[in-house]
Design an enzyme around this catalytic site. Structure first.
Site, mmCIF file in Angstrom:
data_model
loop_
_atom_site.group_PDB
_atom_site.id
_atom_site.type_symbol
_atom_site.label_atom_id
_atom_site.label_comp_id
_atom_site.label_asym_id
_atom_site.label_seq_id
_atom_site.Cartn_x
_atom_site.Cartn_y
_atom_site.Cartn_z
ATOM 1 N N ASP A 93 -1.355 11.772 -11.188
ATOM 2 C CA ASP A 93 -1.479 13.230 -11.229
ATOM 3 C C ASP A 93 -1.219 13.693 -12.660
ATOM 4 O O ASP A 93 -0.774 12.935 -13.512
ATOM 5 C CB ASP A 93 -0.542 13.897 -10.234
ATOM 6 C CG ASP A 93 0.920 13.576 -10.488
ATOM 7 O OD1 ASP A 93 1.244 13.073 -11.568
ATOM 8 O OD2 ASP A 93 1.738 13.828 -9.591
ATOM 9 N N ASP A 267 -1.772 12.207 -0.304
ATOM 10 C CA ASP A 267 -0.596 11.529 -0.851
ATOM 11 C C ASP A 267 0.631 12.376 -0.574
ATOM 12 O O ASP A 267 0.524 13.595 -0.410
ATOM 13 C CB ASP A 267 -0.719 11.317 -2.363
ATOM 14 C CG ASP A 267 -0.303 12.561 -3.134
ATOM 15 O OD1 ASP A 267 0.825 12.574 -3.674
ATOM 16 O OD2 ASP A 267 -1.076 13.549 -3.169
ATOM 17 N N CYS A 305 4.902 -1.068 17.123
ATOM 18 C CA CYS A 305 4.606 -1.343 15.716
ATOM 19 C C CYS A 305 4.743 -2.837 15.435
ATOM 20 O O CYS A 305 5.668 -3.490 15.929
ATOM 21 C CB CYS A 305 5.564 -0.545 14.824
ATOM 22 S SG CYS A 305 5.318 -0.807 13.052
ATOM 23 N N CYS A 307 4.908 -4.066 12.193
ATOM 24 C CA CYS A 307 5.276 -4.232 10.787
ATOM 25 C C CYS A 307 6.427 -5.230 10.654
ATOM 26 O O CYS A 307 7.094 -5.587 11.631
ATOM 27 C CB CYS A 307 5.648 -2.895 10.149
ATOM 28 S SG CYS A 307 7.313 -2.287 10.527
ATOM 29 N N CYS A 310 9.776 -3.994 12.191
ATOM 30 C CA CYS A 310 9.855 -3.957 13.655
ATOM 31 C C CYS A 310 9.764 -5.344 14.279
ATOM 32 O O CYS A 310 10.278 -5.564 15.388
ATOM 33 C CB CYS A 310 8.760 -3.047 14.205
ATOM 34 S SG CYS A 310 9.038 -1.295 13.804
ATOM 35 N N HIS A 336 8.629 0.441 6.993
ATOM 36 C CA HIS A 336 8.111 0.890 8.291
ATOM 37 C C HIS A 336 7.327 2.194 8.167
ATOM 38 O O HIS A 336 6.219 2.315 8.713
ATOM 39 C CB HIS A 336 9.242 1.067 9.299
ATOM 40 C CG HIS A 336 8.802 1.758 10.541
ATOM 41 N ND1 HIS A 336 8.124 1.123 11.559
ATOM 42 C CD2 HIS A 336 8.890 3.071 10.913
ATOM 43 C CE1 HIS A 336 7.827 1.993 12.504
ATOM 44 N NE2 HIS A 336 8.276 3.184 12.147
#
Length: 376
Positions: A93, A267, A305, A307, A310, A336
């Protein structure tokens, strides 16, 4: 052009777009959520972990990297990609939002903004040319024109002057851009909550033929329905052949609502910021792991989940880490949350492909426990 947007499909149920964003460092499926790495790092996450969760593009912040380590050092390291060992796409940015939000002592003129560093009080200046030169040195695939993000609420006359100055600054950024074949410069539509100013900003920027367009000045404290109203008015004014980026939005509901309204890129620091406070996004809604009821809960953060967090750790253990202020606990909650949003956007893209995004939204909101105002 350095960056090209390819429209693949439009959802028949909602009008949402499925696309591909082609960059020098890979092609990204859109709509996409982009994790924020303010100081050339996504807090607590390694580049390898970001790849593991499926992130194809991340953000860094021009203002912070200008202050330290300095853009010339980053240039010497081979740009941000070499500096931070990230071989996928990067967006920077312009630093404008930080100049206005972090510096109490600032002076805005037609030339740019004089301000004091929030680190040591040093007097500094950034204008369109400086912001462009800094970002050319940083070497991101996509970078943003220098703009002024008007606060909310703000008077019409102030927002009008601010928007018109942002347009003039955008033109100066284009003239200062020295690497158009390697980096894409996106314009930023401003205009506050005023539809006529948004329309004027969009018209002026589209006439400059940027390779992509961001919508700035939203998610700055206004109610969600007002943000969606502005989006509904503004997005149709942007070219269908160019990417559309809604800046600073990252709650699950806003990602889905934004996609429905034709946004391709998002974002936000939200998932990493709340993770550091022990708040997790799950398929059943928001979970505050610090709460005492999880002290003996030996189930994953989210049973739906897959991931790393998890699959390997329990709520009880993560609560213990967070309460003990152990860094590993924050790493686990951050991993996560970012995984959750990256996978959410995969689900959004699948729903667009199958012309059922409206149904997906309704089902997700019901499962997530969102109220009528649909706020996170």
């Amino acid at each position: 052009m350095a960056v090209r947007y390819e429209l693949i499909k439009t959802c028949k149920q909602t009008g949402a777009r499925l696309g591909k964003l082609h960059t020098p460092h890979g092609t990204i499926d859109t709509p996409v959520f982009m994790p924020v790495g303010t100081q050339a790092t996504v807090k607590t996450m390694s580049p390898e972990e970001l790849k593991a969760i499926g992130a194809g593009i991340i953000l860094s912040n021009t203002y912070h990297l200008f202050l330290r380590p300095g853009h010339e050092i980053v240039r010497e390291a081979g740009g941000l990609h070499g500096f931070m060992n990230w071989d996928r796409a990067i967006l920077t940015d312009s630093g404008g939002f930080q100049v206005f939000s972090l510096s109490n002592l600032r002076k805005i003129t037609e030339e740019g903004v004089s301000f004091r560093s929030h680190l040591n009080g040093e007097k500094l200046f950034i204008g369109p040319e400086e912001a462009t030169q800094i970002q050319n040195a940083l070497g991101a695939d996509i970078f943003m024109a220098f703009d002024e993000c008007a606060p909310y609420p703000a008077e019409y006359d102030y927002v009008k002057k601010s928007m018109e100055r942002t347009t003039r600054w955008a033109e100066r950024c284009l003239k200062a851009h020295t690497r158009p074949n390697e980096q894409a410069l996106f314009g930023i539509v401003q205009g506050g909550m005023f539809n006529d100013l948004r329309a004027q900003s969009a018209r002026d920027l589209v006439s400059m033929d940027f390779p992509g367009y961001a919508i700035g000045g939203l998610s700055v404290g206004e109610p969600f329905p007002l943000m969606y109203e502005v989006l509904e008015h503004t997005v149709p004014l942007l070219p269908t052949s160019k990417a559309r980026y809604l800046m600073g939005v990252g709650s699950p509901d806003a990602l889905i609502e934004g996609a429905i309204r034709g946004i391709d890129m998002f974002d936000c620091v939200l998932p990493t910021r709340i993770a550091r406070n022990g708040t997790c996004m799950t398929s059943q809604g928001r979970l505050v792991i610090r709460n005492a009821k999880y002290a003996r809960d030996f189930t994953p953060l989210d049973p739906n989940c897959d991931c790393y967090t998890c699959k390997n750790y329990t709520r009880a253990y993560i609560r213990h880490l967070v309460k003990s202020e152990e860094t590993f606990g924050i790493r686990l909650t951050t991993y996560h949350n970012l995984h959750f949003l990256v996978k959410l956007m995969e689900q959004v893209r699948q729903a667009i492909a199958e012309d059922r995004l409206q149904d997906f939204r309704d089902q997700f909101f019901a499962q997530y426990g969102l109220g009528e105002d649909r706020s996170f």
